[in-house]
Design a protein around this motif. Sequence first.
Motif: not given
Length: 313
Positions: A181, A184-185, A188, A229, A262, A288, A296-297, A300, A303-304
């Motif tokens: 995870w 992936r974060l 982004f 996280l 998150l 997520l 969930w994408e 993220l 969030l960015s």
Amino acid sequence: MDSDQFDFFISYAAPDRAWAEWIAAQLREAGWTVWLDAWEIRPGGNWMQAIAAAVDRSHSVIAVISPQSLGSQRHTTEEWFSFLVGGPEKRVIPVLVAPTEVPTLLRPISQIRIYGLSEEEARTALLSSLAPPRARPSTTPTFPGAKTGDRRLDPDAMSRPAKRRDKKKVFISYSHKDADWLERLLVFLKPIHRDGIIQLWSDKDIKPGQNWRAEINVALNVAGMAIPLISSDFLASDLIVNEELPKLFQAAEHEGTKIMPLILRPSRFERTPILSAFQSVNPPSHPLSALRRSQWEKILANLSDAIEDELSE
């Protein structure tokens, strides 16, 4: 429009009912179709089923935002979250009825502030924000650089904590069992990291031979933002719970560090006071891991955007 469809679903906490009814009344008078539980659910009705059905049949949600609406026991977050991940045809419209910190996922969305105004001013602010896009101007707009006017003051600026730390420095706290995870974060967040908007730090940045505990402490002491996280493994880590979280909590309380939990997987987040004091990015009831990839994408990505907007203020 289908008679079973609604333009707006009003999401609110019980203490804000007067605001919700006022907003609903203004929208109905303006010709919109509105669903408000206080008006639609009859005694003895199954309110959970009624709300779920109304959410599904509504095109947009008016999220009435106040400190009361963001409490850990409120269902309002779940209601607007359903719209947020419901696809491009669903809209979330935050309406602020009291000074409060807007949830992370809603910050990239234009908000309507109606508190501190007269009734007519509030009505105008609400309805004008929901009107269709304006037509192109018939005359050339005035050159904005001709004269520098007074900047509009942020009504909440005086209540914000002083920004003593470097907000560009973002500390990511996580369990190594959630490393996938984290990756992936980071994907982004990479564009705003590459552009110099933020400086990311996680224990992946500790080089061989360095004192890892000292490096973590240095990063904690300078970070202006932190993204924990959250998972059961995260809360099972003694290092995180006994060392990282207390320092982050103190930094948030005394130095204005922004904490944005998150929720990755189900955990005891809501029963952990040091964490649940902070508004999570996504509701604890929607980790997520329980969402589709496209959902969930989107979280993220939002969030960015929210971090970038926070730093541009």
